[in-house]
Design an enzyme around this catalytic site. Sequence first.
Site, short mmCIF file in Angstrom:
data_model
loop_
_atom_site.label_atom_id
_atom_site.label_comp_id
_atom_site.label_asym_id
_atom_site.label_seq_id
_atom_site.Cartn_x
_atom_site.Cartn_y
_atom_site.Cartn_z
N CYS A 42 0.85 -1.19 0.00
CA CYS A 42 0.00 0.00 0.00
C CYS A 42 0.88 1.25 0.00
O CYS A 42 2.00 1.24 0.52
CB CYS A 42 -0.91 0.01 1.23
N ASP A 44 0.43 3.73 1.70
CA ASP A 44 0.41 4.31 3.05
C ASP A 44 1.84 4.60 3.55
O ASP A 44 2.70 3.72 3.52
CB ASP A 44 -0.30 3.33 4.00
N ARG A 46 3.07 4.76 6.30
CA ARG A 46 3.52 4.05 7.50
C ARG A 46 3.99 2.63 7.22
O ARG A 46 4.36 1.90 8.15
CB ARG A 46 2.37 4.03 8.52
N HIS A 98 -2.19 -3.98 4.93
CA HIS A 98 -2.02 -3.59 6.33
C HIS A 98 -3.37 -3.32 6.98
O HIS A 98 -4.28 -2.80 6.33
CB HIS A 98 -1.10 -2.37 6.47
N CYS A 101 -6.12 -0.02 6.82
CA CYS A 101 -5.91 0.56 5.48
C CYS A 101 -7.08 1.48 5.10
O CYS A 101 -8.24 1.05 5.05
CB CYS A 101 -5.78 -0.56 4.44
CO CO Z 1 -3.47 1.22 2.96
#
Ligand code: CO
Length: 216
Positions: A42, A44, A46, A98, A101
């Site tokens: 992803c 993302d 993090r 994750h 998400c």
């Molecule tokens: Co995500």
Amino acid sequence: MDIYKSLLEGNKQWAEQRLKEDPEFFINLAKGQSPQVLWIGCSDSRVPANEVTGTKPGDIFVHRNIANMAIHTDMNMLSVLDYAVNVLKVRHVIVCGHYGCGGVKAAMGNQQFGLIDNWLRNIKDVYRLHANELDAIENEDERFNRLVELNVMEQVFDLSKTSIIQNAWRERNQPYVHGWVYSLNSGRIKDLGVTFDSTTQLSSIYNITASKVSVA
Ligand code: CO
């Protein structure tokens, strides 16, 4: 310091530290790459692939998009997959989702977000495929977590449906396609145990033959 400037400063310090540890670090990396792993994760911020796996530059070939999707009309994903499988000849392809998400969360709801709705629709399809299981989960957080896992598994399936992966399996019995989920809360990765390495794990309708034949 502005974040923009701190990034450049951070880079300077990072490069200096690498050279302190190994004066040949960049000279060796510049010679070429031979990563054994393709990571589809992803976007993302993090979940950085190298950092959460304790790996270094050169170890992992990375593709990231919203909700770690393997969509067959995505030329970007297909190009990365083709290069990783056929040129780099990676041993493993890992889809890493994750928990928490935002893309999966958005797909669970009915709100309109704009262009991204077309992307999220693919996750809604995963929900529909597994609606019986998901609708039976009363706790919303648990249902969300389960959809994250099921979405990863469906992307493992979807990668395995491509001629890129199936031709590689035919030629060298690799790559192994895995499904993982990273926990933002613990920093730990859960292996979903869905490793694919042959077409026998797919419904036969998805198996494609070695030679290309005219459809007409
Ligand atoms: Co995500």
